[in-house]
Write a protein that holds these residues in place. Sequence first.
Motif, PDB file in Angstrom:
ATOM      1  N   ARG A 249      16.096  34.077  32.393  1.00  0.00           N
ATOM      2  CA  ARG A 249      17.141  32.996  31.304  1.00  0.00           C
ATOM      3  C   ARG A 249      16.094  31.816  31.120  1.00  0.00           C
ATOM      4  N   GLU A 250      13.836  32.215  31.761  1.00  0.00           N
ATOM      5  CA  GLU A 250      13.850  31.534  32.069  1.00  0.00           C
ATOM      6  C   GLU A 250      12.141  32.196  31.167  1.00  0.00           C
ATOM      7  N   THR A 251      11.364  31.772  30.292  1.00  0.00           N
ATOM      8  CA  THR A 251      10.177  31.839  29.780  1.00  0.00           C
ATOM      9  C   THR A 251       9.416  32.443  31.463  1.00  0.00           C
ATOM     10  N   THR A 252       9.315  33.606  30.803  1.00  0.00           N
ATOM     11  CA  THR A 252       8.086  34.400  31.819  1.00  0.00           C
ATOM     12  C   THR A 252       7.008  34.449  31.098  1.00  0.00           C
ATOM     13  N   ILE A 328      -4.872  34.666  22.396  1.00  0.00           N
ATOM     14  CA  ILE A 328      -5.163  34.845  23.715  1.00  0.00           C
ATOM     15  C   ILE A 328      -4.031  35.682  24.119  1.00  0.00           C
ATOM     16  N   PRO A 329      -3.704  36.473  24.867  1.00  0.00           N
ATOM     17  CA  PRO A 329      -2.943  37.391  25.682  1.00  0.00           C
ATOM     18  C   PRO A 329      -2.070  37.174  25.901  1.00  0.00           C
ATOM     19  N   ASP A 330      -1.800  36.185  26.586  1.00  0.00           N
ATOM     20  CA  ASP A 330      -0.575  35.458  26.812  1.00  0.00           C
ATOM     21  C   ASP A 330       0.519  34.600  26.388  1.00  0.00           C
ATOM     22  N   GLY A 331       0.428  34.476  25.179  1.00  0.00           N
ATOM     23  CA  GLY A 331       0.897  33.002  24.125  1.00  0.00           C
ATOM     24  C   GLY A 331       2.374  33.478  24.614  1.00  0.00           C
ATOM     25  N   SER A 332       3.637  32.717  24.048  1.00  0.00           N
ATOM     26  CA  SER A 332       4.003  32.586  23.476  1.00  0.00           C
ATOM     27  C   SER A 332       5.204  31.181  22.575  1.00  0.00           C
ATOM     28  N   PHE A 333       5.616  31.821  21.893  1.00  0.00           N
ATOM     29  CA  PHE A 333       6.606  30.365  20.953  1.00  0.00           C
ATOM     30  C   PHE A 333       5.053  30.072  20.018  1.00  0.00           C
ATOM     31  N   SER A 334       4.384  30.992  20.106  1.00  0.00           N
ATOM     32  CA  SER A 334       3.896  30.912  18.542  1.00  0.00           C
ATOM     33  C   SER A 334       2.164  29.773  19.181  1.00  0.00           C
TER      34      SER A 334
END
Length: 494
Positions: A249-252, A328-334
């Motif tokens: 439960r942590e951003t991977t 970018i290939p590994d972005g998260s949460f926009s």
Amino acid sequence: MSRLVIVVEKPSDWGALHPSADVVAAADYLRGAAGNESERTQVINLCRSYKYLGTGYYVSLLAEARGHKVIPSVRTINDLRRRSLYGLDIEDLNARLGRFLPAGSRDTADFSLLVYFGRTTHGPLEDLAQQVFETFPCPILRIEFERQRVWQIAAIRPAGLHTLSDAQEDAFAEALDAFSRKLWRRPRARRKYRYDLAMLQDPAEAMPPSNRKALKRFIAAGKDLDIEVDPIGKRDFARLAEYDALFIRETTAIDNHTYRFAHRAEREDMVVIDDPGSILRCTNKIYLRDRLHGRKLPTPRTEIVFRDDAARLAALPDLLGLPLVLKIPDGSFSRGIHKVETTEQLRAVAERLFQQTALLLAQEYVYTEFDWRIGVLAGEPLYACQYFMSRGHWQIYDHAAKGGVRSGGFRTLPVREAPSEVVRLATRAANAIGNGLYGVDLKVVKERTVIIEVNDNPSIDAGVEDAYLGEDLYRRIMSEFLRRLERKRLGVRD
């Protein structure tokens, strides 16, 4: 939780430290004094030496034979002794060391550092100490450095408790207390649970996948199913094998500790969500795009652009139209996602992003008032949400908003009320990734439904994703862990 057993070669080795009923002499442990083998037991082997066929070696060997979790393991002992493995394991660590000890930073040509359960009293090298401990989980390690043109790791060796000075014993005791979390405390009477589950989380994370209330609800749901859910952090890597399952439960990300935790859990034959395969497939959008494309699943029109391919970059407006989206290939949460409206913006944004990555994803711009998010667990739809765009912005999260990140509203509804095509495509997309827990984002434009991405670590926040199912959402997820744990106990593979 596991019972703790600390094995010392001679009782005098522990003499200066606080008395503890958890301490056992090596001879007594080898004779079977540690008690019931069926009880979960964590062994910390503090023998003076781990040489092959010596006392310390046999303590770790018999601990594994008895089903006890032991540090160091026989594998770690062998890896520290075998230089062929040793050099390969520290190759990346040598590169890291240059950031901490630049050339000319010391007058001496060599020095050493003691590491206690991944901790060191030398602050600038704390991250390095943790990396070495994760590579070679051993209670006390001595890292030896030498300088030729640059500083390098010359050797990594186990060290004995009996060799420590008073000050070093104090540092060791503090690290051991933090590692075991219960060594010198009498634990309160607690119920014994059928299974132990580690829930990896970071209380300091700015945008975690689950808020605090949701984490508490996971713990409560586990308790109802006879599973103890224990929140752990990145420093608990070496303790991971104490548990039966891991829930991240942590951003991977591939390049941080979350992937190492998942990989270690899988290697230990634990039940794990998110599994390392899912993390690999979901966190890189280029990998994900090929995965979905290969299964003929509908996505927005997409092009991959290489750093040195100026012609391809210039052709994007003709191929995809303007505006278009660069990712970018590994972005998260926009994060790492940019809308460009002119050719000048395209060149400028691409130049900036190419400083971080060799490849970019370019995608046609598809605007909708909201994205669908379908949660999928073990191949079955779990929940349905609509995430609305942030006010005055084209994304759900506006990272440029005044006062910090701002997000749009949401609507959570029963899966049966979501469009059937959305649910069907989301389930197919999730099944293309694996058999874990996923959040599939989709857009619907007129009669066209497209998959935006599959998230391996979907947001589950109290008050949002659980707005319809309530406590049952957490219970369903914990029930899936229970199902897998029971099947594993019976020797049945999914």
